[in-house]
Design a protein around this motif. Sequence first.
Motif, short mmCIF file in Angstrom:
data_model
loop_
_atom_site.label_atom_id
_atom_site.label_comp_id
_atom_site.label_asym_id
_atom_site.label_seq_id
_atom_site.Cartn_x
_atom_site.Cartn_y
_atom_site.Cartn_z
N LEU A 142 0.83 -1.21 0.00
CA LEU A 142 0.00 0.00 0.00
C LEU A 142 0.86 1.25 0.00
O LEU A 142 0.53 2.24 -0.66
CB LEU A 142 -0.94 -0.02 1.20
N ALA A 143 1.98 1.20 0.71
CA ALA A 143 2.89 2.35 0.68
C ALA A 143 3.45 2.54 -0.72
O ALA A 143 3.56 3.67 -1.21
CB ALA A 143 4.02 2.13 1.68
N ALA A 144 3.78 1.41 -1.38
CA ALA A 144 4.28 1.50 -2.75
C ALA A 144 3.21 2.05 -3.67
O ALA A 144 3.48 2.87 -4.55
CB ALA A 144 4.74 0.12 -3.21
N LEU A 145 1.97 1.61 -3.47
CA LEU A 145 0.87 2.11 -4.29
C LEU A 145 0.69 3.61 -4.07
O LEU A 145 0.45 4.37 -5.01
CB LEU A 145 -0.42 1.35 -3.94
N ASN A 146 0.85 4.01 -2.83
CA ASN A 146 0.66 5.42 -2.50
C ASN A 146 1.69 6.31 -3.21
O ASN A 146 1.34 7.32 -3.82
CB ASN A 146 0.76 5.59 -0.98
N ILE A 147 2.94 5.91 -3.17
CA ILE A 147 3.95 6.73 -3.85
C ILE A 147 3.78 6.63 -5.36
O ILE A 147 4.03 7.58 -6.10
CB ILE A 147 5.38 6.38 -3.39
N THR A 148 3.28 5.48 -5.81
CA THR A 148 3.04 5.30 -7.24
C THR A 148 2.01 6.31 -7.75
O THR A 148 2.16 6.84 -8.85
CB THR A 148 2.58 3.86 -7.51
N THR A 149 0.98 6.57 -6.95
CA THR A 149 -0.03 7.53 -7.38
C THR A 149 0.59 8.93 -7.54
O THR A 149 0.05 9.77 -8.25
CB THR A 149 -1.21 7.62 -6.39
N HIS A 150 1.72 9.17 -6.92
CA HIS A 150 2.40 10.45 -7.07
C HIS A 150 3.22 10.52 -8.34
O HIS A 150 3.45 11.59 -8.87
CB HIS A 150 3.34 10.71 -5.88
N VAL A 151 3.75 9.39 -8.76
CA VAL A 151 4.75 9.45 -9.82
C VAL A 151 4.33 8.80 -11.14
O VAL A 151 4.99 8.99 -12.15
CB VAL A 151 6.10 8.81 -9.37
N LEU A 152 3.26 8.01 -11.14
CA LEU A 152 2.93 7.23 -12.35
C LEU A 152 2.04 8.06 -13.28
O LEU A 152 1.14 8.77 -12.84
CB LEU A 152 2.22 5.94 -11.95
N LYS A 153 2.29 7.91 -14.56
CA LYS A 153 1.46 8.62 -15.54
C LYS A 153 0.15 7.85 -15.74
O LYS A 153 0.12 6.61 -15.58
CB LYS A 153 2.21 8.73 -16.87
N ALA A 197 3.14 -13.87 -4.77
CA ALA A 197 2.72 -13.72 -6.16
C ALA A 197 2.95 -12.26 -6.50
O ALA A 197 3.43 -11.49 -5.67
CB ALA A 197 1.26 -14.12 -6.33
N PHE A 198 2.61 -11.88 -7.73
CA PHE A 198 2.81 -10.48 -8.12
C PHE A 198 1.52 -9.93 -8.69
O PHE A 198 0.82 -10.63 -9.43
CB PHE A 198 3.94 -10.39 -9.14
N VAL A 199 1.21 -8.70 -8.32
CA VAL A 199 0.07 -8.05 -8.96
C VAL A 199 0.62 -7.19 -10.10
O VAL A 199 1.54 -6.40 -9.90
CB VAL A 199 -0.76 -7.17 -8.00
N VAL A 200 0.07 -7.41 -11.27
CA VAL A 200 0.42 -6.58 -12.42
C VAL A 200 -0.78 -5.67 -12.66
O VAL A 200 -1.85 -6.13 -13.05
CB VAL A 200 0.73 -7.45 -13.65
N CYS A 201 -0.61 -4.38 -12.37
CA CYS A 201 -1.72 -3.42 -12.48
C CYS A 201 -1.46 -2.57 -13.71
O CYS A 201 -0.46 -1.84 -13.77
CB CYS A 201 -1.79 -2.54 -11.24
N GLN A 202 -2.36 -2.68 -14.67
CA GLN A 202 -2.16 -1.95 -15.92
C GLN A 202 -3.20 -0.85 -16.06
O GLN A 202 -4.30 -0.94 -15.50
CB GLN A 202 -2.26 -2.94 -17.10
N ASN A 203 -2.83 0.14 -16.83
CA ASN A 203 -3.69 1.28 -17.14
C ASN A 203 -4.10 2.04 -15.88
O ASN A 203 -5.23 1.94 -15.40
CB ASN A 203 -4.93 0.80 -17.93
N TYR A 204 -3.18 2.84 -15.40
CA TYR A 204 -3.43 3.65 -14.20
C TYR A 204 -4.50 4.69 -14.49
O TYR A 204 -4.35 5.52 -15.38
CB TYR A 204 -2.12 4.31 -13.77
N GLN A 205 -5.59 4.61 -13.76
CA GLN A 205 -6.69 5.56 -13.91
C GLN A 205 -7.19 5.94 -12.52
O GLN A 205 -8.10 5.30 -12.01
CB GLN A 205 -7.84 4.91 -14.70
N PRO A 206 -6.60 6.97 -11.94
CA PRO A 206 -7.05 7.33 -10.59
C PRO A 206 -8.49 7.81 -10.64
O PRO A 206 -8.94 8.35 -11.66
CB PRO A 206 -6.09 8.44 -10.18
N PRO A 207 -9.24 7.62 -9.55
CA PRO A 207 -10.63 8.09 -9.54
C PRO A 207 -10.67 9.60 -9.77
O PRO A 207 -9.72 10.31 -9.42
CB PRO A 207 -11.13 7.74 -8.14
N GLU A 208 -11.75 10.05 -10.33
CA GLU A 208 -11.86 11.47 -10.65
C GLU A 208 -11.71 12.30 -9.38
O GLU A 208 -12.34 12.01 -8.37
CB GLU A 208 -13.20 11.75 -11.32
N GLY A 209 -10.92 13.32 -9.46
CA GLY A 209 -10.73 14.21 -8.32
C GLY A 209 -9.78 13.69 -7.28
O GLY A 209 -9.63 14.29 -6.22
#
Lengths: 324, 1048
Positions: A142-153, A197-209
């Motif tokens: 979750l921490a990795a996901l959190n920083i990812t939302t800052h840096v991922l296109k 296992a590994f989660v492969v999360c494709q197509n980053y689409q943060p919720p609106e707002g």
Amino acid sequence: MGRSSKDKRDIYYRLAKEEGWRARSAFKLLQLDHEFNLFTGVNRAVDLCAAPGSWSQVLSREEKVEKGEGGEEVKIVAVDLQAMAPLPGVTQIQGDITKVSTAQEIIRHFEGQPADLVVCDGAPDVTGLHDVDEYIQAQLLLAALNITTHVLKPGGTFVAKIFRGKDVTLLYSQLKIFFSGVTCAKPRSSRNSSIEAFVVCQNYQPPEGYVPNMSNPLLDHSYDVDFNQLEGPNRVIVPFLACGDLSAFDSDRTYPLQLDAGKQYQYTPPTQPPIHPPYQQACHLRKNNLLSREDAPTDCPNQSRDQDPSADNICLNDSHCLRS
Amino acid sequence: MCVCLSVSKITQKASVLNLSPVVPGPSGLTPSTESTVYDLVVFGGKAVRLVRLHVDQQHLEARGPLVELQDWALDVRWLSGDGPPLLCVALAHNRALLLDANTRTPLFQRSCVEGCLLYSTLLLVHQSWADTVLVGGTVFNQLVLWKPGEEGGGSEHKAPVQRRLLGHSGVIFSVSYLQDEGCLASASDDRSVRVWGVGALGGPGGSCGDPDPVCLRVLYGHQARVFSVRLAPGQVFSAGEDGACLVWDGGRVIRTLKGHRAGGVRALAVRVRVWRVEANDDRMGKVEETAEKLTDLKFSGDGVPKVVCPADEDDSDWSQSGFVVCTDLGSVYRYRNGLWGLVWRGPSDFQSYCVMETVSVRVKSSWVQICAVGNLSGSVFVFPVSHPQSGILLNAGSGKIHSIIWQKDEGGGFLLASGAEGRVHRWCVQVTSGESCHLVLSALPLPGFLLPLCVKRWLTGAVRVRSGPQGALWVCGDRRGSLLLFQEKDESNTDDEEKERMEVTKGGLTLEPTSVLFGVHGKQGVTAVTACAGLFYSTGRDGCVRVFRVRQTKPDHRENKNSILEPETTEEEEEEEEEEGMMDNLDEGTFKQERLLAVPCGGGHRSWTLWPSLKGVWPGYGALVFIKQGALMASQPPGPTRTGTTGWTLRDGVHGRGVGCVRRLGRVGPPEGLWEVAVTGGEDTSVAVLAVRPDSGAVRVLAVLTDHISSVRTLMAVTRPGGGADGDGTPSLSAVLVSAGGRAQMQCYRLLIGWDRQRAAPSCQVIQVARHRLDEQWERKRDRHKMVKMDPETRQVQGLSNRNSSGWTRRPVCRCFSVSFFSCCRLFSICETKHRIDLLWESFHHQRCVLSVATSERPRRLCVSSRVLLLFSASTDGQVSVWDLPPPSSSQTPPLPCLSFPAHQSGVNALAVWTEEDEGGCLVTVASGGDDGQLTVSVMRVQFPHEASRGTSSTSEPLNRIQVRLRSQARVPLAHAAPLTALQTVRPGLLVSTSSDQRVCLWRVGGTGVVHRGACTGVKHTVCGPEPDHLRVWFWSVGGICEAQKLH
């Protein structure tokens, strides 16, 4: 236990050393890429919890292959709290992935551009208590996901290690908020006996707002205790995909040291011994017989708290020279 | 009033009943208004629960439902103020919560600015929330102090860090605080314990102590991570992954306490000078008191003592009765009344090597000590310790005397000297009192024994029993671990002719063993043999006590009456110390299997002697004298002011480590109180037979089998069809149990489980049937470190009992099918009468790790020779293979599978099979559960051309094989969110699956596919552990209702 005994038990460990990877986990990313083409079109990649750096190695090697000589320069940033031996073509940041400053530094290295790919192979130092390990791993993800939302296109890809335990559906549901395609993948180089296992999360689409926010962990909103009780179709379970060729080595099996008749087995030392492991000082003391013992006449060494452990005393006996 | 229980880490499961023994820490239990009722709070994982303890009734009562939290609870404390009972909870993300215990609602919560993950927390509470101080050990190797109840701001406001302690280089696993000394201690992943001077923390107003705390000490002493630390006045207690508990005083280890078997110590509670309780990975609570001292007896004679033997002539005090030692100069010294005296100085050929043994002989009304010393050249000198001048020299061949054994008899004893080439020389030594109080020794040579050929060919233990008119029996144990039976011809009963022959060959005649149990105690050898109440007990360096019975065979022919040794039961004896077979003590201990004495000898000694409790010196205790590094040491007897060493185990873990497999055998007991009997196998290499009361959850360990040398991975049990019953109708069980595991080892036992009416408890008798190891020849190979052992582990065993109409009991042959991690499936036959396991065939078809096997049975109507129809095996590549069972006497070539089909993307962890009749054949349904979380149900049609054409074709077509065709396959791709770990058929068409997502699902398989019928989640029934095959569902099924029970 001879020094080659682990070579016998673990084929991927041996192959990693022979091919110059810092850890056997390199094969996991290679097999994931084989299935998902993770590196296609990637110019900026981030490796979170990178030490000892095998995934960064894979990123830099594969990207070079992908781009060829004349292609656009690929930028790779490796982030870890621990020090990591330098790697050519990889920028290192020694920092905490829960800090905004780290995210900002990553973006600065990319000259203001967001990343195309974020990978994270971080795992807690396994304590042996399964539910503690699972919990810490979930928090790390979750921490990795959190920083990812800052840096991922938007449209970018996120790959992270996950332990498939009791709360795994909760993690899936949180990932699905941010990515339209979430798959649980198990490379064949990861053992059947491991819950990894590994989660492969494709197509980053943060919720609106959605505004990325480090101080407010995104896990809270759905930490609904009733969530895990859901039954049947209401449960969030993501598709599973086994990665890697069936002809690949079986990670659960032992193989003879001499794999093919033509080539004589030769012991290969680990590519990169660990730098500053937590037990370094303790190992140094043990090696010099300075650990306090019941019948030892002298006092145990009483170091001052800011003593810097000297770097030349790496205890190789004990080190997990290659992480799994 | 309320109390707080600090619950050890091992209870970090959302379950109250998992609570292991916890003794109140220094804070103690504060009695509630009624002095015998306490309110406890138990926490673990993301839940907290209130429990009321009724001390008088020894009863725990849950109060209200489980309080589920949003994050992990690391510490929970009661606030001591007046008003409603309040709980302060520390959560893993450095957040604190104030909970109303009555309404179970959170009143306040506050985070810290440092929002990172904590590995450990200590809450220092006083009367109010505002006084609370939280000490957190962060994932970034720091200790942070902050005040969750700080004034100002709402719950959105984040509290600042008051103090920060830096220094550790690993995460912090445990924190402890001692008010009196203002000290804080932390235990870390970096294997150190740090003690910090922090001043007064908490208390009224919530002090944060000194503004600039310092690190007082860094304690390095553990060999691995330190999991727990506790402070006591002047002392620090720490425990860690290395299984040791260290007691520190002023930076020095003053005591090392070891006792836990495996996995390290996780938690520690200290009550100074009274208790020390640990709970650890092996699910065992252990209490130890401070250790006893060893005394050096200051040997003052010439040379270095080599052997020590008891020489107690009276039943008085050990220090007066004394003992004898033999030195490397061949001299025998006696220790008596605290003084050393020379008894006998041997000639030069007794120097540098000697063996010695003593025996007490009753001559007239006094006890005489007879000592026998053997040397390198086959001489044995036998003498009374009090009168060495009347000793006699005996000759036992020309080679080295390996061992000497005495066996008491009236007026003397039998002396056995084990010489070269496996020859055991025997004498009957008689002691008589001559004139002027002189003792006269006489030795009558008896026919010797010839030991079977092996490298270490000498006796290490022997016992003699008279068995009726045909003479005496000797049961001996040798250094190779074998047990031997010798039958002594009674001379008075033999006829003249034979007597004559014996006269001629006397001395030269040797007896060969009539029965041999080769290597039952392993290569380490037998240590002692004794007999009691018709049974023989042997101990070995393998840590086992084995019980045997001598059975007569051919009773109709007197002359050829033979006796054979038969293994009766195996029982475990924990060899906590480096002692060998304390046989005298053992007779009492075997039933309760409790440890009577342990001495921290530290190892490294070659000879020891023990005064057992039977002498009545100290009831229940004995003194141990041993030679260590040339010095004679005595363990100090526990005196009136005991500072004894003996820790004691509060509750032993059933398995030292994780449980790898479970099998249910059935139920025993009276109808009103049935016990379910199950067998578990664990990583600690043992197999336990357990009886469980389903209603109360009471567990009783019936037997522990410790024959495996590596972890037990799988169990297979075949119970007698229909079960058995005692004379009075109480159900009893008889089962063949096969356990298999690491190092490709298989063990087979016959379990007889009955109901003991006297003790009103189930009883279990274990008969060892056979053992098998594929790699036995491997151990003898040279240069084996250069090679890879091809068969490290057996993964699963399935039984195929030959339960045909002729009766299972009369043909006690069952076959089992096993798979191993090295891509191999094997079929074995077990013959109970021959005590053998034979490999019938093996196949390397899969080329990958085979994870599971299953068998299917023929429908009853089609039952011909064998009920077994097909075998199934599945591997890590998701392939399931179907095998036709070859006839037992088939050719050596392994068959190819009749069918192979993909079922999963990756490893197949579980298989379940059932058969239904169909026109002209049958339908076999194979349900498989995979690592991919999928449930696959494959239906195949089986036709029997062999039987269909039986009337017409002759027997010349033995290869006419069964035809198997895959008919349909149904998949539930996401049956579980995590790997499916086990599958069971409740009845054909109804399946139960478990997974490491901690859910149990029920599935109906019908014509329309697979339908989900229900599930229970991990909260109420935590069913599955994270490892595959961690456990199996147990159920008592009535019409599809299944009740699952978790073991461990």
